[in-house]
Scaffold this active site. Structure first.
Site, PDB file in Angstrom:
ATOM      1  N   HIS A  70       0.824  -1.215   0.000  1.00 31.00           N
ATOM      2  CA  HIS A  70       0.000   0.000   0.000  1.00 31.00           C
ATOM      3  C   HIS A  70       0.859   1.267   0.000  1.00 31.00           C
ATOM      4  O   HIS A  70       0.364   2.342  -0.311  1.00 31.00           O
ATOM      5  CB  HIS A  70      -1.056  -0.014   1.120  1.00 31.00           C
ATOM      6  N   ASP A  81       1.195  -7.684   2.364  1.00 29.53           N
ATOM      7  CA  ASP A  81       1.280  -6.249   2.053  1.00 29.53           C
ATOM      8  C   ASP A  81       2.739  -5.809   1.868  1.00 29.53           C
ATOM      9  O   ASP A  81       3.301  -5.091   2.691  1.00 29.53           O
ATOM     10  CB  ASP A  81       0.610  -5.456   3.179  1.00 29.53           C
ATOM     11  N   SER A  83       4.033   2.204   8.461  1.00 29.27           N
ATOM     12  CA  SER A  83       3.822   1.244   7.388  1.00 29.27           C
ATOM     13  C   SER A  83       5.135   1.027   6.661  1.00 29.27           C
ATOM     14  O   SER A  83       5.812   1.984   6.301  1.00 29.27           O
ATOM     15  CB  SER A  83       2.783   1.762   6.402  1.00 29.27           C
TER      16      SER A  83
HETATM   17  N1  ARG Z   1      -4.784   0.451   7.872  1.00 25.85           N
HETATM   18  C1  ARG Z   1      -3.501   0.487   7.262  1.00 25.85           C
HETATM   19  C2  ARG Z   1      -2.855   1.849   7.485  1.00 25.85           C
HETATM   20  O1  ARG Z   1      -3.419   2.646   8.074  1.00 25.85           O
HETATM   21  C3  ARG Z   1      -3.506   0.050   5.838  1.00 25.85           C
HETATM   22  C4  ARG Z   1      -4.183   0.965   4.862  1.00 25.85           C
HETATM   23  C5  ARG Z   1      -4.189   0.504   3.442  1.00 25.85           C
HETATM   24  N2  ARG Z   1      -5.098  -0.586   3.207  1.00 25.85           N
HETATM   25  C6  ARG Z   1      -6.443  -0.444   2.925  1.00 25.85           C
HETATM   26  N3  ARG Z   1      -7.202  -1.498   2.819  1.00 25.85           N
HETATM   27  N4  ARG Z   1      -7.003   0.730   2.780  1.00 25.85           N
HETATM   28  O2  ARG Z   1      -2.900   2.908   7.001  1.00 25.85           O
HETATM   29  N1  GLU Z   2      -1.220   1.343   7.709  1.00 26.40           N
HETATM   30  C1  GLU Z   2      -0.567   2.360   8.464  1.00 26.40           C
HETATM   31  C2  GLU Z   2       0.352   3.219   7.573  1.00 26.40           C
HETATM   32  O1  GLU Z   2       0.057   3.374   6.410  1.00 26.40           O
HETATM   33  C3  GLU Z   2       0.157   1.773   9.616  1.00 26.40           C
HETATM   34  C4  GLU Z   2      -0.823   1.240  10.537  1.00 26.40           C
HETATM   35  C5  GLU Z   2      -0.976   2.115  11.739  1.00 26.40           C
HETATM   36  O2  GLU Z   2      -1.589   3.187  11.668  1.00 26.40           O
HETATM   37  O3  GLU Z   2      -0.468   1.637  12.753  1.00 26.40           O
HETATM   38  O4  GLU Z   2       1.276   3.848   8.022  1.00 26.40           O
END
Ligand code: ARG
Ligand code: GLU
Length: 713
Positions: free
Chosen positions: A84, A219, A648
């Site tokens: 991502h 990921d 991330s």
């Molecule tokens: N929650 C993760 C982070 O905050 C992954 C985000 C990307 N993935 C998604 N399904 N939107 O940002």
């Molecule tokens: N998915 C998050 C990012 O894009 C990391 C997950 C979190 O917020 O801990 O940085």
């Protein structure tokens, strides 16, 4: 007294062991709790993690493109980060014929790697505390004069560094301005795409599984840093060569055990761990629920069309994911704040502080007053911002509003106009005016019905009904230049934006008679007058007191080891590989496996499809050296590391500093860790290195990449 403390901690060893991480912790790498990390199982030294003069682990950890983290895993500058995080680049190289998002991409050799102009990688060459220099002379000044001197001092600090052209110095406040640190940063600019699995692996579970454990997402994506012939940063050139890093991370494929020591090294973005109870109460009861409500309406409206129309689905996929990401996070955050009794705990903590140090009482009383009085402005700021962000017709109107302002002030040069055009073009690319008219109609109704009277523009009552709104907005949208549907000079912004912008006077005149612009202008100007100025005025007073409260917490609670809130600077967090018990009778293991992917498999589904080749590997159990003691390949695992957005792509390392995982998410029940870390529920989620190597080796057959790495078996 001292003696007694030591004895006590020896007796309470297990409890004390968890102590520094009791409140979580994102530590500045030059100030690590080495003793505690070793007590928890770390076998290397703090110097091996960060050493400005010798190769150390920090030389393998970079900020990827200004937001995410990435790490170097080979002597030839091979970079690992999340799928991502590399999504935009993978998408950019994709065409209908070569759809790397759907099919994955694997360079056959270095010649096949794809350049990404504009993508950067930042190394932190050194960190210096510069508090004394930055705060020099500010002690007896009022707030405004003090800030002015601080800004001047920061420039002076920066000037003491002798910089190469690819270096820069950034000075960042910590502990609400009680301390300052200077970062020496080196930026590489030739970053090429090496490999990425298909979305059905890299984004498996998509929005449904986002923030969710148990998780089964691969990921990850891979890039490579290129340098000039002297190993220095350079703009892209085909003559550049793979960067030779000072240090790279060995990759471990050893089995993990629950309670193994682990640490995560990366660039966490923003946390607010030191707010008073009152501020947390407001986030939990007012701001978060409001932002959730706005996004819920937007998401539901988009989803209705995305589900039935493939083209809309494609157009809105990334946007939907980004709106849904924080929508879901905030829901978890509110629940977690309640469940962990964040407010109750903070209140008790404040009482404890006051008992120890009565001088804190007036600080807290004043903060209580300010946060309470600010609350309705804070709430409306969130409400307004989320409305403008999610009703894209208003987002567009906002751009044109700024254009109008600049044009009328005589500040519209060619460069500024180009800037507007390119940003607008970016929005039009994935904007469906008819669909968004629905979102806008609904969000305007929500705002008109739910915001306090004092914040409503005159006559805004007419927007209380979403159906009436829809016919109004649709009528206006159809003829508006703003939405890309109305014409000017024979063109729409969608078909030929240059033509629409060609005659500035005509455009200004057109915009000034556009009812959408009138609607937005009322909306915005009322907001600025009734909310923005008031909010900022309170915030300035709060900032001064938060700085004081932070200092008072630190001087009063001597038993606590403080870490500064995240601010996108390089940090280390540590903890243990661990599952959790987030709800009554619910118990989570710490590790998922490929068999779990197959349990979730829904053929043809856009979230839970599984690629044929992976099913084949599963059916034949062709797992090679990547299976663990269970005979299956581990996919994701959780630990108690304190992470946030920006982490991330961060490397998760073991006691010896070997790479064991790639951070990419948190467990939903623990996302309040941005405000109140709770070791019972807060878990970070990582891709297991065994799964990453399994996908590279067995799925993609990219063995040349495995050969580059140093594998620890
Ligand atoms: N929650 C993760 C982070 O905050 C992954 C985000 C990307 N993935 C998604 N399904 N939107 O940002
Ligand atoms: N998915 C998050 C990012 O894009 C990391 C997950 C979190 O917020 O801990 O940085």
């Amino acid at each position: 007294m001292k003696r007694k403390h030591i004895l006590l901690s020896a007796v309470l060893f297990p409890a004390v062991m968890a102590f520094a991480q009791q409140y979580g912790g994102m530590w500045i790498p030059t100030e690590l709790n080495e003793k505690e990390m070793k007590d928890l199982g770390m076998k290397i030294s703090a110097k091996q993690i960060f050493d400005p003069s010798k190769p150390s682990i920090k030389d393998a950890v970079v900020q990827f493109n200004g937001g995410c983290t990435a790490e170097i895993i080979s002597p030839q500058g091979l970079l690992l980060t999340n799928h991502h995080c590399g999504f935009g680049q993978i998408q950019q190289h994709s065409t209908v014929k070569n759809d790397y998002l759907s099919d994955g991409f694997w360079a056959k050799d270095m010649n096949g790697e794809l350049p990404n102009p504009g993508v950067t990688v930042d190394f932190i060459a050194d960190i210096k505390e510069v508090t004394a220099q930055v705060l020099a002379g500010t002690q007896n000044l009022d707030d405004k004069a003090s800030q002015e001197l601080i800004d001047k001092n920061i420039e002076a600090v920066k000037a003491t560094f002798k910089l190469d052209p690819w270096q820069k110095v950034v000075v960042k406040p910590m502990y609400y301005g009680n301390k300052y640190y200077a970062y020496l940063i080196e930026t590489y600019k030739d970053i090429r795409l090496v490999g990425a699995p298909p979305q059905s692996i890299g984004k498996f579970g998509s929005d449904t599984d986002n923030w969710v454990w148990p998780r089964h997402t691969g990921d990850f994506s891979m890039f490579r840093i290129y340098a000039d012939k002297d190993n220095k940063p350079a703009e892209y050139s085909k003559d550049n060569i793979p960067y030779k890093p000072k240090y790279f991370l060995p990759v471990s494929i050893k089995d993990k055990q629950e309670n193994d020591f682990t640490f995560v090294f990366g660039f966490p973005g923003r946390t607010t761990e030191y707010l008073p109870a009152i501020a947390v109460e407001k986030v939990m009861n007012e701001t978060d629920p409001t932002m959730i409500a706005v996004r819920e309406v937007a998401l539901k409206t988009l989803d209705e069309k995305m589900r039935t129309d493939a083209e809309t689905h494609l157009k809105y996929a990334a946007k939907y994911a980004s709106v849904a990401n924080y929508w879901k996070k905030w829901i978890g955050e509110v629940e977690g704040l309640k469940k962990s009794d964040a407010v109750g705990k903070k209140k008790a903590y404040e009482q404890m502080l006051i008992t120890k140090n009565p001088k804190i009482k007036p600080t807290l009383e004043e903060l209580n007053r300010l946060y309470t009085e600010q609350a309705r402005f804070t709430l409306n700021k969130a409400f307004y911002s989320e409305t403008v962000r999610n009703a894209e017709t208003l987002t567009l109107a906002n751009y044109f509003y700024n254009y109008l302002q600049a044009a009328e002030a005589g500040k519209m040069d060619a460069k500024t106009a180009d800037n507007f055009k390119s940003r607008l073009a970016g929005i039009y690319q994935n904007y469906d005016g008819e669909l968004d008219a629905k979102v806008t109609a609904k969000l305007l109704a929500l705002y008109a019905n739910k915001t306090q009277q004092q914040f409503l523009p005159a006559g805004f009552d007419q927007y209380k009904n979403e159906n009436t709104n829809l016919s109004t907005i649709e009528k206006w949208s159809k003829n508006s230049v703003i939405t890309g549907r109305g014409t000017l000079n024979g063109a729409t912004t969608n078909s030929d934006i240059d033509k629409v912008f060609a005659d500035q006077n005509a455009l200004v005149k057109n915009l000034k008679s556009d009812p959408l612009m009138k609607l937005f202008t009322d909306f915005r100007q009322t907001y600025m007058k009734t909310t923005d100025a008031q909010f900022t005025d309170y915030q300035n007073q709060i900032d001064v007191l938060q700085k004081k409260y932070m200092a008072q917490q630190m001087e009063t609670d001597k038993d606590r080891v403080f870490f500064p809130d995240a601010n996108s600077t390089l940090r280390v967090t540590y903890g243990k590989v661990k599952g959790s018990e987030p709800r009554d009778a619910v118990s989570y293991g710490y590790q998922t496996h490929v068999a779990g992917i197959m349990e979730k498999y829904v053929p043809g589904d856009y979230e839970f499809d599984v690629p044929k080749k992976l099913i084949q590997l599963y059916n034949t159990k062709d797992y090679g050296i990547y299976k663990d003691k269970t005979g299956d390949v581990p996919v994701n695992f959780t630990a108690t590391n304190h992470t946030t957005g920006g982490n991330s792509g961060s490397p998760a390392l073991d006691a010896n500093g070997n790479l064991i995982g790639l951070n990419f998410d948190r467990q939903w029940e623990g996302t309040m860790s941005d405000i109140n870390f709770d070791p019972r529920f807060s878990r970070n989620i990582m891709v297991d290195t065994k799964y990453i190597l399994f996908i590279i080796d067995k799925y993609a057959d990219a063995k040349w990449l495995i050969k580059e790495m140093k594998i620890v078996k």
